[in-house]
Design an enzyme around this catalytic site. Structure first.
Site: not given
Ligand code: FRU
Length: 485
Positions: A22, A200
């Site tokens: 992300d 998310e």
């Molecule tokens: C989304 C996610 C988020 C988390 C991050 C961990 O892709 O699962 O919810 O904070 O990636 O790397």
């Protein structure tokens, strides 16, 4: 292990080495855009999550800087956001520079807790100090994450607002703070619309309605799995936010389905496989809202071919809203930052013509509505394999199953993207880079982002149009050399 060549994209951010996912903490400091990102300092798999950092002046050429926030012994640094604390509400400022505050999820390495923590920077976002009294917001939850903070301004005053998810409950929680340290719960949203996967990376911001001076609030929610193209996807809600509660224009039931036909009822920011966890830049004026998404999908992200680095970001998208004839609003995308390039305008005779693309390249095409016969645009790999086919009636059909070079059950899938009701003529932009294709149709009201690994990126297009159709075709070729400044 897959024997597929991994060529670095030229128009997309990749880290020099190791794993990324992300985008985090996007902000504009007045001169530079900052991109932080989920980063594993130790390898090409997801782990030891930390915040990597890169800066750019044009959103395409990025300079990677040292890791900004490193994971600790007991917690990883999961996704979150950054704000510039101009009024020094945190008291972290030293009176000379506005502190840059990162708000992230401290994710216990033993999976027992996820809570929100902050870190401050007094050098414009290069180095950060973790706040000694972290966490600042702990619900005793194992799946409370991805805080996105913005400054809410109203006549009654301004304060910080955070949206974060209770991921398993499919809920976005909205909190308020005066100082980024003490948080009060205001309201929650969901479950609504697509809920087959966990929620998310939420974001809440205002977008202008094109051609008016109206602004509407938009709530973005990534979900995984349960996206429109399978696996990770991004849905959105349009409505109003009164400083406490987000109220969507249309209240939807939650539907717990992975079927394309029911997922089609949703509103999708992108119809492809590889557009996830997208969030907006802090500090851009209203009307210039810009987001970047991770160009991958948890269905296969961990298993795609790598070459010491793995994962890339999608292109930066400026967003606004368009009001349809039925009175409903839809998000429109525009790709930002593409460099000036050699432009070839191609005159297209009636019948079928072939357009060379290469990589990276941008194909811009319009066929006006007057054409009696439907126009057909097809994209092919160099060896003649069909990748994408676009018609007004069927919309876009993406044949990644056939065109893909990766032997992975979930990666090898096809995608569909219908055009908005009432569409006539074709209006499409195709951005081809090493390893990806991004297709914007219907003046940016539809977006489809797909990775195309190996040599599978389109090398040429064919266009079939009727006599008398008004056609405009433009190809911009971005050569590797021109981009590596
Ligand atoms: C989304 C996610 C988020 C988390 C991050 C961990 O892709 O699962 O919810 O904070 O990636 O790397």
């Amino acid at each position: 292990a897959q024997q597929v060549a991994v060529k670095r994209p030229q128009l997309h951010f990749t880290a020099k080495k190791n794993w990324i996912n992300d985008p985090n903490g996007l902000f504009f400091d007045g001169k530079q855009y900052h991109l932080y990102f989920q980063y594993n300092p130790n390898g090409v798999g997801h782990g030891y999550m930390s915040w990597g950092h890169a800066v750019s002046t044009d959103l395409v050429n990025w300079e990677e800087l040292p890791v900004a926030i490193l994971h600790g012994d007991v917690a990883d640094i999961f996704s979150g956001s950054i704000v510039v604390d101009r009024e020094n509400t945190t008291g972290f400022g030293d009176g000379t520079v506005a502190p840059v505050i990162a708000i992230y999820t401290a994710a216990a390495k033993d999976d027992t807790n996820q809570s929100q923590a902050i870190a401050y920077s007094l050098d414009g976002g290069t180095t950060f100090t973790k706040y000694e009294q972290n966490p600042v917001l702990d619900r005793g939850s194992k799946n409370f994450r991805d805080p996105k903070v913005f400054r809410y301004e109203s006549e009654q005053g301004s304060y910080w607002v955070m949206v974060a998810v209770e991921a398993i409950e499919r809920r976005v929680l909205i909190y308020r703070s005066e100082n980024l340290k003490d948080w009060t719960e205001l309201s929650s949203f969901g479950p609504q619309a697509a809920i087959a996967g966990i929620w998310e990376c939420p974001d809440l911001f205002q977008l202008p309605v094109s051609g008016t001076d109206q602004l509407k609030w938009v709530l973005i929610v990534s979900l995984n799995p349960g996206g429109i193209a399978g696996g990770s996807g991004t849905q959105y809600f349009i409505g109003e936010f009164d400083g406490t509660t987000f109220t969507p224009d249309e209240v939807q039931e939650g539907w717990d389905s992975l079927e394309y036909e029911s997922l089609k009822q949703g509103r999708w920011l992108d119809w492809g496989r590889d557009f996830y966890a997208g969030v907006s830049f802090h500090s851009l004026p209203v009307g210039q809202q810009t987001i970047i998404a991770w160009m991958s999908n948890w269905d296969y992200a961990r298993e795609l071919p790598e070459d010491g680095w793995r994962g890339s970001m999608g292109t930066a998208r400026r967003l606004d809203l368009v009001k349809n004839l039925d009175g409903k609003f839809e998000i429109r995308h525009r790709i930002l930052g593409l460099p000036a390039a050699a432009v070839a305008q191609t005159a297209v005779p009636a019948g079928e013509s072939r357009i060379e693309l290469g990589s990276p390249a941008l194909l811009e095409l319009t066929v006006d509505a007057e054409a009696t016969d439907p126009a057909v645009l097809s994209l092919f790999r160099a060896d003649g394999t069909l990748i994408s086919e676009l018609t007004v009636e069927a919309g876009l059909i993406q044949h990644r199953r056939e065109a893909g070079k990766v032997d992975h059950e979930l990666y090898a899938s096809n995608q569909r993207m219908p055009l908005p009701a009432g569409s006539s003529g074709l209006d499409v932009k195709v951005l081809v880079d090493h390893g990806s294709i991004e297709i914007l149709a219907a003046n940016g009201l539809r977006s489809l982002t797909d990775q195309l690994t190996g040599e599978s990126a389109p090398a040429y297009a064919t266009l079939r149009v009727a006599a008398g159709a008004n056609v405009s075709v433009k190809v911009q070729a971005f050569s590797d050399n021109a981009l590596k400044l």
